[in-house]
Each structure stands twice: as structure tokens, then as C-alpha cells.
Scaffold this motif. Sequence first.
Motif, PDB file in Angstrom:
ATOM      1  N   THR A  60       0.837  -1.193   0.000  1.00 55.33           N
ATOM      2  CA  THR A  60       0.000   0.000   0.000  1.00 55.33           C
ATOM      3  C   THR A  60       0.872   1.243   0.000  1.00 55.33           C
ATOM      4  OG1 THR A  60      -1.702  -1.179   1.249  1.00 55.33           O
ATOM      5  CG2 THR A  60      -1.829   1.219   1.228  1.00 55.33           C
ATOM      6  N   PHE A  61       0.475   2.223  -0.773  1.00 57.55           N
ATOM      7  CA  PHE A  61       1.238   3.467  -0.868  1.00 57.55           C
ATOM      8  C   PHE A  61       0.908   4.360   0.322  1.00 57.55           C
ATOM      9  CE2 PHE A  61       2.108   7.745  -2.621  1.00 57.55           C
ATOM     10  CZ  PHE A  61       3.433   7.565  -2.966  1.00 57.55           C
ATOM     11  N   GLU A  62       1.521   4.058   1.424  1.00 52.51           N
ATOM     12  CA  GLU A  62       1.360   4.850   2.638  1.00 52.51           C
ATOM     13  C   GLU A  62       2.529   4.553   3.557  1.00 52.51           C
ATOM     14  OE1 GLU A  62      -2.398   3.558   4.123  1.00 52.51           O
ATOM     15  OE2 GLU A  62      -1.598   1.744   5.053  1.00 52.51           O
ATOM     16  N   ALA A 205       3.154  -0.418  -5.647  1.00 51.91           N
ATOM     17  CA  ALA A 205       2.247   0.035  -4.588  1.00 51.91           C
ATOM     18  C   ALA A 205       0.959   0.579  -5.178  1.00 51.91           C
ATOM     19  CB  ALA A 205       2.921   1.115  -3.735  1.00 51.91           C
ATOM     20  N   ALA A 206      -0.111   0.491  -4.397  1.00 51.55           N
ATOM     21  CA  ALA A 206      -1.420   1.019  -4.793  1.00 51.55           C
ATOM     22  C   ALA A 206      -1.914   1.979  -3.726  1.00 51.55           C
ATOM     23  CB  ALA A 206      -2.426  -0.117  -4.982  1.00 51.55           C
ATOM     24  N   THR A 207      -2.518   3.072  -4.165  1.00 50.50           N
ATOM     25  CA  THR A 207      -3.066   4.034  -3.221  1.00 50.50           C
ATOM     26  C   THR A 207      -4.466   3.613  -2.787  1.00 50.50           C
ATOM     27  OG1 THR A 207      -4.167   5.425  -4.852  1.00 50.50           O
ATOM     28  CG2 THR A 207      -1.824   5.839  -4.470  1.00 50.50           C
ATOM     29  N   ALA A 208      -4.953   4.287  -1.775  1.00 55.00           N
ATOM     30  CA  ALA A 208      -6.292   3.984  -1.270  1.00 55.00           C
ATOM     31  C   ALA A 208      -7.362   4.313  -2.304  1.00 55.00           C
ATOM     32  CB  ALA A 208      -6.548   4.766   0.022  1.00 55.00           C
ATOM     33  N   ARG A 209      -7.057   5.198  -3.257  1.00 55.99           N
ATOM     34  CA  ARG A 209      -8.063   5.596  -4.251  1.00 55.99           C
ATOM     35  C   ARG A 209      -8.420   4.427  -5.153  1.00 55.99           C
ATOM     36  NH1 ARG A 209      -6.139  11.269  -6.733  1.00 55.99           N
ATOM     37  NH2 ARG A 209      -8.169  11.140  -7.747  1.00 55.99           N
TER      38      ARG A 209
END
Length: 224
Positions: A60-62, A205-209
Motif C-alpha cells: 500500500t502506498f502509505e 504500490a497502490a493508493t487507497a483511491r
Amino acid sequence: MDADQWMRIGQEALAFLLAASCPGCDQPGTLLCDRCRQLLEPQPQRLTTPQGLEVRAAMTFEGVPARSIRRLKEDGATILARPLGCAVAGILGEAARGAVIAPVPTSWVSFRRRGFRVPELLIRRAGFESRRTLRPVRRTADQRGLGRAARARNVDGSMRAHPAPRSHARVVIFDDVVTTGATLDEAARALRAAGWHPVGAVALAATARLRGTDPTRSEHTVNW
């Protein structure tokens, strides 16, 4: 190279290390501390773009992953490409069986600024080879700050692919970060138009969007 030259190189390397700080926690004197390195362990997730392309992301991108990726992309800390590449290696290896790995193309502006292409660098550090199948055919605006619909309009028609070597040649699209999936959908469109068969996409990575989309909806059959 004589002893004095080696000493100067060693002194420069030591100065660089002492000036460095961990991107995750800002601990001085290290490029990536052990604790933050552990937080780069993959946590695979399956997602779906608005056009139904299945995406597999390593993390996750965080937090620490996001800060490490930004340090690589914005500050040129290419040494971070190795642990980040290792994080996505397992997913990429599974997805790319019998398929070409096509990185999302880097714009000339970004390449001139960084001196390297982030997706291609990550693929190499993951231990794989890619083929520069996609290329940009027009300039696009910075995607940051754009909503889902605006991102899709921004990249629409922005890529072209080299012709597939044979009918329905399998290809996996790779990008470093996926936000709404608009860029991956445009890449898939361009590849299909050139005779390729996109079987899915992989992202570091993937963002929450994107994680907010329905991960079960798919218009295209994916066989990893």
C-alpha cells in the motif's frame, strides 16, 4: 587507481552516508534502517482498474513504503530501488510467466529530471527484463491533484505500442504506483490496438483511491 584516489572515494562515500537519513523514520546515518526495511515486506493485494484490468500490487502506498518511493522518485535515491524491487519480485515473477513485461513509459521531462526510468529500474532490481513496448505520443499534465475522471481524460490517447510479434502475445503491464488505474487502462488500450494481449498489471504500490474500487469486477479474463 592509486591509494589516494581510493581514499578520496571512501571519504566521499562516508560523507554521503553520514548525510543520509532513513526515508521511513529519518534516522541519521543510514539509507534505510532495519526496522523500516522490514516494513517494506510485501503485502500483496488484488485490485481492478475502472476498465476491468486486474492489478496485483505488492504494498500500500502509505507510511514507510510511500516515503521510500518518494525518496527514490523525487530525490534520486536509486539505492532504494533494490529493496523496493525485492518487494515486488515475487508478484512480478508469478505474473510474467510466459509474458512480456511492459513498463509504463516515462515522459522525456521526467527522464531528463531524474536520469533514469523508475519502472524499468524497479524491474531490473527485481531480477527481470522488460521490453520498452509502450511509448508516449503526447505530453500529459501532472496527474497529481487530478480526480478520477480528469486523470482518465489526461492520459486518453497518450500512448502507442510497438506491434506484437505474434497474434495475442501475452504482456504484463508494470508501473511503480497505481492511483486510479487510468494510466494502466490507457497502456492496456494501446497494447490491444497493437495486437498484444494484456493479461493484467503489476504495481509496486497502490493508493487507497484504487483500493476503493470493486476488486471483483473484471471485464477481461486474467490467467496469472
